[in-house]
Enzyme design. Structure first.
Site, PDB file in Angstrom:
ATOM      1  N   CYS A  22       0.804  -1.218   0.000  1.00 51.11           N
ATOM      2  CA  CYS A  22       0.000   0.000   0.000  1.00 51.11           C
ATOM      3  C   CYS A  22       0.842   1.277   0.000  1.00 51.11           C
ATOM      4  CB  CYS A  22      -0.947  -0.004   1.194  1.00 51.11           C
ATOM      5  SG  CYS A  22      -1.979  -1.483   1.285  1.00 51.11           S
TER       6      CYS A  22
ATOM      7  N   ASN B 281     -10.154  -0.784  -0.432  1.00 51.86           N
ATOM      8  CA  ASN B 281      -8.697  -0.727  -0.349  1.00 51.86           C
ATOM      9  C   ASN B 281      -8.105  -1.359  -1.603  1.00 51.86           C
ATOM     10  OD1 ASN B 281      -5.975  -1.183   0.196  1.00 51.86           O
ATOM     11  ND2 ASN B 281      -6.313  -1.733   2.329  1.00 51.86           N
TER      12      ASN B 281
ATOM     13  N   HIS C  28      -3.612   6.752   1.365  1.00 49.48           N
ATOM     14  CA  HIS C  28      -4.021   5.387   1.044  1.00 49.48           C
ATOM     15  C   HIS C  28      -5.421   5.157   1.606  1.00 49.48           C
ATOM     16  CE1 HIS C  28      -4.353   1.155   0.785  1.00 49.48           C
ATOM     17  NE2 HIS C  28      -4.083   0.905   2.056  1.00 49.48           N
TER      18      HIS C  28
END
Length: 363
Positions: free
Chosen positions: A145, A319, A289
């Site tokens: 990420c 996500n 993020h």
């Protein structure tokens, strides 16, 4: 593939225990005599197949209210059987190149931030071929990420050193491939997507104003996707071939990762601002993020930013790992929210553990 263009909407979750992290911090704006870097194009792409919270409620013991209240996620986009991560990255890249007004064969370098390439040996070469960037070298950066932020910093160093003039940086992931759809603690979080930016060298002041980057391998146990299978000797008595390689499903210790993120992300942004010689008040937009709404709210509150200054598409995409920052960035640029001269704080965090922030001036 029918791609969904991003929109600016709402946010999801990631975290773990840190001890004596390896730290990287260097001022890039003060290197006199070096070329500056400027972002001139951005693009994104997400699969057309959508899984809503109600869809997931048919697979595991959950419901829309439970997911939304804990993560901020309502939907996520996932690759179907005929789609590939490379095609997703291709379309995002072509949109970024179109906005930048340059052709693929004008690129010198392609950096693909991904943890889920179609080929274990990397996806940047496939992407280079798909877009026709015949003059560019390409390689992958694997940092989950945080990958897009680290790739952006890496690209800026190639430009500032004079090694490359035009660079394509892509964040793309398809973590739906590694999700256990029976595990409600992880399957509700992840979606697939891709985002890309085009950077160019400029004689103007560098758009990358400051940065701060960290790693802590001691936290790897809290978020990982480990290789599974038995190691086989090259020559076996029965002459059988080696066992097929495979990876386990994603493992995440949710509470540990959450505590890590809430503690570390605001600090890494503040460090990057200090590195840039800026104050919290100088930030126009926070593009983090997209992991968990509560994490983003905590970072915004510490920086003194309003909810309107937080770019979020979490409710729509979930996500998307390395894709989440450029996917959100593209939506905010294309809808006119982010304008020339705006100062953007970006922050990525996740498996590794890694966490990083860059401060960028747009346009």
């Amino acid at each position: 593939m029918s791609c969904r263009l991003p929109s600016t909407a709402s946010i999801a979750s990631c975290s773990a225990v840190i001890s004596q992290p390896v730290r990287f911090r260097r001022c890039v704006a003060a290197n006199a005599g070096m070329k500056g870097m400027k972002i001139i194009g951005v693009g994104s792409c997400a699969p057309s197949t959508v899984l809503s919270n109600d869809d997931l409620a048919k697979l595991v013991d959950t419901n829309d209210e439970w997911i939304s209240s804990r993560t901020g996620i309502q939907r996520r986009h996932v690759l179907d059987k005929e789609e590939t991560l490379s095609s997703l990255a291709q379309q995002a890249s072509e949109r970024a190149l179109e906005m930048a007004g340059i052709k693929a064969d004008e690129l010198d370098l392609i950096l693909l931030a991904t943890s889920s390439p179609d080929d274990l040996f990397g996806g940047a070469g496939q992407l280079q071929a798909l877009i026709g960037a015949k003059n560019a070298v390409g390689f992958d950066i694997t940092a989950a990420c945080s990958g897009f932020v680290l790739a952006l910093v890496t690209a800026s160093q190639f430009i500032r050193a004079g090694t490359s003039k035009r660079v394509l940086v892509v964040g793309a992931d398809a973590l739906s491939r590694f999700v256990d759809w029976r595990d409600r603690s992880t399957c509700i979080l992840f979606g697939d997507g891709s985002g890309a930016v085009v950077l160019t060298a400029t004689d103007e002041p560098c758009s990358l104003l400051g940065l701060d980057m960290h790693s802590d391998g001691n936290g790897q146990k809290s978020l990982n996707c480990m290789f599974q299978g038995e190691g086989k000797k090259a020559m076996q008595e029965n002459g059988a071939s080696s066992a097929a390689g495979a990876y386990n499903n994603i493992h995440m210790a949710g509470q540990e990762v959450y505590k890590f993120a809430v503690r570390s992300v605001p600090q890494v942004i503040e460090n990057a601002l200090s590195n840039a010689g800026l104050q919290k008040e100088d930030v126009d937009w926070l593009v983090m993020h997209q992991a968990n709404k509560r994490i983003m709210d905590a970072a915004a509150e510490r920086l003194g930013l309003s909810s309107e200054q937080v770019v979020s598409n979490l409710s729509e995409y979930g996500n998307t790992s390395a894709a989440s920052i450029p996917l959100a960035l593209d939506g905010a640029v294309r809808d006119g929210s982010i304008k020339k001269g705006d100062v953007i704080a970006m922050a990525g965090f996740g498996a590794g553990l890694t966490w990083a922030s860059v401060i960028v001036k747009w346009g």
